[in-house]
Scaffold this motif. Structure first.
Motif: not given
Length: 526
Positions: A277-278, A341-344, A350-351, A371-374
């Motif tokens: 979820d990042q 950065t993540r919270d901002a 951001g999705t 690449a989206f690993t899982n």
């Protein structure tokens, strides 16, 4: 993770499809399809405790954990990203990341973690600090065709968790980092990239657990978490240079950082945040790249705009107090935005995505592969690879389109894509990262050990995965990088036997038959 200069793409701009996204790009290149490495008979999945390659290929161990570099330094643990420097295809410098230690039962003989007790002693943490970070090794191909370290070379160098590193950009000196301009050490170094001025990027990824372990151990100085989670720039060719952490590239679990140029000449850097979820990010510099300035261009990474991807709106959203006013409700300085950065990113829209890891740029058409690993929390066990095309094929654009290039699963033959690399003709090479405690079980039983796959991005085999290598037991293949002539493929074999609990009975004995040892290999055709 090879980053090829964007000049090729600019020269062949006429071959790009200007009307995205409904159809894939059509190619009409006169260059011969494929490279020496792309001409192989695919292998099958394997559970053997070996590094298996197609018939006609061989590997040599270039560097292995604990190896003497000849100048009082030793090669670190759990090698990951590799990056070759130099135009000579037979001799150059190799930057190698060292990511983490994990269970110390193999690393430290007699180690036993007591329930509820500290995970490390101060003495063990000292060993751990030295073995993380990265190595610069001077390597040479001998007359026998084998690659080895040039022992005692003045270029051989270790960057560790004890190395002073300068901060740059808005977070430098900001209260959000405790007002400092220099921090101590780098660790959790996962993937990386190469700059246009021939320095290395190293991404600090899963730093949080390490910071917590060390800070909770009696007798060890606590760390400020805000000093970690950055992209580090290292100059392998200057042994006296001080590395830099570039705050403009954001603070999160960086997988890699890949650099290219926009149409006006601004530097653009893409990076993914490897966690459930990042988000996916890109940085665009304020000023333009000037080749004649060489390594002085590093200052371009100190001023610009960091964006986060809104996949629903297909827009890049600026993480900037002046460009996205809602950020002012929570943050006082731009440095504070970047430290958080993540919270901002979530506040700006951001999705959240399924573990965005490696991001690479196609050398022919400039499209961006992610690449989206899982994300097992979402029932996504196999992962997928996106292909993103910037509006007007301009990396500086704030709009894009995208497609799912390929999904992992039994139908494609691989699962959990992680590191990516393009060869010179546009074939995509994919390393997989099925967790070592999950390989050959449940949803992953079909796939055997982790592997390396080649996937053409054009022609009749577009999107077809063909396995090139199979890893030893519980190992992950990472850090693929081609030598300048395309005749040697460098690759890390990371954490073989990772689930071992007894040094006398390890789950892997690769590569020398005793205890498992992470190593960098050079793969060539026989």
């Amino acid at each position: 993770m090879t980053n090829y200069n964007d000049t090729y793409s600019q020269q062949h701009a006429g071959n790009r499809n200007p009307q995205y996204p409904s159809v894939p790009l059509e190619f009409n290149f006169r260059e011969p399809y494929g490279t020496r490495f792309s001409q192989f008979r695919p292998i099958r999945h394997s559970t053997q405790d070996q590094l298996i390659l197609p018939r006609g290929y061989k590997y040599d161990i270039v560097a292995t954990w604990g190896q003497d570099l000849g100048n009082g330094e030793k090669f670190g643990f759990n090698n990951d990203f590799t990056c070759y420097f130099g135009s000579n295809p037979n001799e150059g410098l190799l930057w190698v990341n060292h990511e983490y230690i994990g269970n110390m039962s193999i690393f430290v003989t007699g180690y036993k973690e007591e329930p509820g007790g500290p995970k490390r002693t101060p003495e063990q943490i000292a060993v751990e600090k030295y073995n993380l970070g990265g190595s610069v090794i001077h390597i040479r191909k001998g007359t026998d065709g084998k690659w080895t370290i040039v022992k005692g070379s003045p270029y051989n160098r270790r960057i560790t968790a004890n190395t002073p590193i300068n901060l740059t950009g808005p977070a430098k000196g900001d209260a959000a980092v405790g007002g400092v301009t220099q921090v101590i050490g780098t660790f959790a170094n996962c993937s990386g990239g190469k700059t246009l001025w021939n320095t290395a990027f190293s991404g600090e990824e899963n730093y949080e657990g390490i910071v917590e372990d060390w800070s909770e151990t009696p007798g060890v100085s606590a760390l400020n978490p805000a000093h970690y989670g950055w992209v580090v720039e290292i100059d392998p060719s200057d042994p006296k240079s001080t590395p830099k952490k570039h705050s403009m590239l954001g603070r999160f679990a960086h997988e890699n950082a890949v650099m290219t140029l926009g149409k006006t000449g601004r530097v653009v850097v893409y990076s993914g945040d490897d966690a459930n979820d990042q988000c996916v990010y890109k940085f665009v510099s304020d000023d333009v790249y000037r080749p004649e300035l060489g390594k002085q261009n590093s200052s371009l990474l100190e001023k610009g705009t960091l964006y986060v991807a809104d996949m629903g709106a297909t827009k890049w959203v600026a993480l900037d107090l002046n460009k996205t006013p809602k950020l002012r409700d929570k943050y006082k300085t731009q440095g504070e935005v970047l430290v958080n950065t993540r919270d901002a990113a979530k506040l700006a829209g951001g999705t959240p995505l399924d573990r965005p890891e490696d991001v690479e740029i196609h050398p022919r058409d400039g499209s961006v592969f992610i690449a989206f690993t899982n994300n097992t929390k979402h029932g996504n066990y196999y992962g997928q690879i996106y292909r993103l095309v910037e509006e007007n094929n301009d990396h500086e654009s704030t709009s894009f389109g995208y497609e799912i290039f390929i999904s992992g699963g039994p139908q494609s033959g691989f699962a959990c894509p992680d590191n990516l690399m393009f060869d010179q003709t546009g074939n995509l090479w994919v390393c997989t990262d099925i967790s070592s405690d999950k390989t050959n079980q449940g949803a992953y039983k079909f796939f055997g050990n982790n592997g390396l796959y080649m996937i053409p991005t054009e022609g009749s085999n577009r999107g077809k995965a063909m396995q090139f290598a199979s890893a030893p037991v519980q190992a992950e293949l990472t850090g693929t990088w081609l030598a300048p002539d395309g005749e040697t493929l460098f690759m890390s074999v990371q954490h073989p036997g990772e689930e071992s609990e007894d040094v006398n009975n390890p789950t892997s004995r690769w590569p020398f038959g005793d205890i498992p040892r992470p190593s960098v290999v050079a793969i060539t055709r026989q």
